[in-house]
Design an enzyme around this catalytic site. Structure first.
Site, PDB file in Angstrom:
ATOM      1  N   ASP A   1      45.930  48.840  43.433  1.00  0.00           N
ATOM      2  CA  ASP A   1      46.172  50.100  44.130  1.00  0.00           C
ATOM      3  C   ASP A   1      44.920  50.548  44.882  1.00  0.00           C
ATOM      4  OD1 ASP A   1      47.946  52.491  44.503  1.00  0.00           O
ATOM      5  OD2 ASP A   1      46.294  53.493  43.455  1.00  0.00           O
TER       6      ASP A   1
ATOM      7  N   GLU B   1      39.796  31.709  35.431  1.00  0.00           N
ATOM      8  CA  GLU B   1      39.581  31.228  34.070  1.00  0.00           C
ATOM      9  C   GLU B   1      40.892  31.012  33.322  1.00  0.00           C
ATOM     10  OE1 GLU B   1      37.157  34.067  32.120  1.00  0.00           O
ATOM     11  OE2 GLU B   1      35.478  33.883  33.530  1.00  0.00           O
TER      12      GLU B   1
END
Length: 549
Positions: A216, A265
């Site tokens: 956002d 990751e």
């Protein structure tokens, strides 16, 4: 019109899921209510996941469900690791994610890093501890101007209207910055504790199994050094692309590089999507460089009028801007912040993304169906807002006493009519809330909502719901849809767009009148009735047809 091929990049041997995904936005409070309190919830969303699978989307984006006082429908977050009781519990979130994955759907959650709630523990302590507090340094607290500090620190205005500063009570009289509502104080992203906290929040939800984040106000985290005055009265509204010292500062990009490393990751191609209002497609492209975010919303496309020349220009600009950074273009027609496109296109172009008139609803729906097939034919990823597959219009006649959009109650900000696109969607023909839930709905639904419901449209080959289902099914299997980076424009009459892609042609008549054109092959799908006459066909006004060659 001379055929034109936009530049194309070398083909990648691996297409990541998000590069041509269709992502469905769920606004949880308005999607489905499982506990009968009139407010949608996570268990309601979970119960409707099979509907989304059958619709044919790839992923579901959930608007905020975090613990929040709900000053701005959950975009004022008090605790980023907790679920607001109105939506359920962390166990409900876990079950939803697991069920979605079992159905082959991915889950993207909203992340709100520009500001917190004023009920966030950090901000409450900052107010209590006063000037000089280490917690105040995590927000933008400043002394006021004027003889007694009675004036705001600068001339910035809130996007919801009024000053972007609120003065604290007590003898210190400092002011704090809030680009949105006063209940939404902006974080100071120059402070390392803020960056550390959000890296931790990312890991929390990634460990929960989410597949990505919609970021956002991704363009707003970093403010210009010194928080300079703007000096003009015509300041930015939420949905605009002006150059401003509080938006689209270059410093945001280092933040997103650090986030990309975290996402990398985790297995399964986790992603982040930027809500970034920028002055141009080229500026938007900076957010999706290979070491930053994966996608960015294409607001230039959302704001384009129903006009062939304008749409072709924004399509070309979007594809050209994304190509150098190797990111897919994205396409979107509606979301929870703008008037639904079935209503936008029902009105004369140029009236903006917030409208107060229903316009010509039949015209709006006809154009909306055509616009959807155009969007889904373009290369890249497409976003669908809940209810658009039902052809829902905006509700433009909500009484003032039921409105909840904070911008409605503040002067000189947004138009304040976002509630119209947030009315709970209808599932059944009958019932107090048309299948939304047993306890009514938090915003009143129109009396004719039942005839637009899933139940009313299911199995009707002429319905908008079945058009979406058919379009998404074709898009999944046809090599000329979604994938790639380019379109080949074909010669077409004025007011008509036609382009080819890998054995596929899309033709769109954006005029009010029918046109005759050469047959392009076999009809795959059309948004309206197409009449073939030998080697030619008649394409009605405001209609799109897909051909296979």
């Amino acid at each position: 019109m001379t055929p034109h091929l936009t530049a194309s990049a070398p083909a990648d041997t691996h297409t990541a899921w998000w590069q041509d995904a269709v992502i469905y936005q769920v606004y949880p409070r308005s999607f489905a209510d499982a506990d009968g309190d009139g407010m949608g919830d996570l268990e309601g969303v979970r119960s409707r996941l099979p509907y989304l699978r059958d619709l044919g989307v790839d992923a579901v984006w959930l608007s905020p469900f975090y613990a929040s006082p709900q000053a701005d429908a959950g975009y004022d977050v008090a605790d980023y690791r907790a679920i607001d009781p109105m939506f359920g519990t962390l166990h409900d979130a876990d079950a939803l994610i697991r069920d979605a994955h079992a159905l082959g759907l991915r889950i993207i959650v909203d992340l709100v890093p520009n500001h917190s709630s004023d009920q966030h523990e950090w901000f409450k302590r900052a107010l209590k501890e006063g000037p000089g507090s280490a917690l105040r340094a995590r927000y933008h607290f400043r002394p006021g101007r004027g003889e007694n500090g009675e004036l705001p620190p600068n001339d910035w205005e809130s996007i919801f209207g009024g000053p972007a500063w609120t003065r604290t009570s007590g003898p210190d009289g400092e002011w704090y910055l809030h680009l949105f509502a006063p209940e939404q104080p902006d974080f100071n992203w120059e402070h390392p504790a803020v960056a550390d906290e959000f890296r931790s929040i990312l890991r929390f939800w990634l460990d929960m199994g989410v597949d990505g984040f919609r970021v956002d106000v991704a363009h707003g985290l970093v403010k210009a050094a010194g928080l300079p005055d703007i000096g003009g009265a015509d300041q930015l509204k939420l949905l605009g692309n002006d150059v401003m010292p509080f938006f689209d500062q270059d410093g945001v990009h280092e933040i997103y590089r650090s986030w990309r490393r975290i996402l990398a990751e985790y297995p399964g191609e986790r992603i982040a999507v930027a809500e970034a209002w920028t002055p141009s497609a080229d500026r938007t492209a900076l957010y999706v460089r290979p070491d930053e975010l994966h996608q960015a919303f294409n607001f230039q496309y959302l704001g384009a009028p129903w006009d062939a020349e304008a749409l072709r220009e924004v399509i070309d600009d979007s594809l050209a801007a994304m190509l150098p950074v190797g990111a897919p273009a994205t396409w979107v027609l509606s979301n929870h912040d703008v008037t639904r496109h079935a209503t936008r296109f029902a009105n004369p172009s140029g009236l903006g993304t917030q409208l107060r008139t229903p316009g010509d609803r039949a015209l709006g729906l006809r154009r909306a169906r055509a616009a959807t097939l155009l969007m889904l034919a373009l290369p890249g990823s497409a976003y669908i807002y809940q209810g658009e597959e039902l052809g829902l219009p905006d509700v433009t006649d909500l009484p003032d006493e039921v409105r909840q959009d904070p911008s409605f109650f503040r002067a000189e900000g947004q138009d304040g009519f976002r509630d119209g696109c947030r009315v709970p969607i209808p599932w059944t023909v009958d019932g107090s809330s048309y299948g939304f839930g047993s306890g009514g709905s938090w915003l009143p639904q129109p009396a004719d909502w039942g005839k637009l419901s899933v139940e009313a449209q299911e199995g009707d080959s002429s319905s908008t719901l079945e058009l979406y289902r058919s379009a998404l099914a074709v898009r999944r299997t046809h090599p000329g849809l979604g994938r790639g980076t380019a379109v080949q424009w074909l010669e077409a009459p004025e007011g008509v767009l036609a382009f080819a892609r890998d054995g596929f042609v899309c033709t769109v008549n954006l005029t009010a009148d029918a046109v005759r054109m050469p047959v392009r092959g076999d009809v795959l799908l059309a948004s309206g009735e197409v009449v073939r006459d030998g080697s030619e066909f008649e394409l009605p006004g405001d209609t799109t047809v897909w051909w296979t060659m």
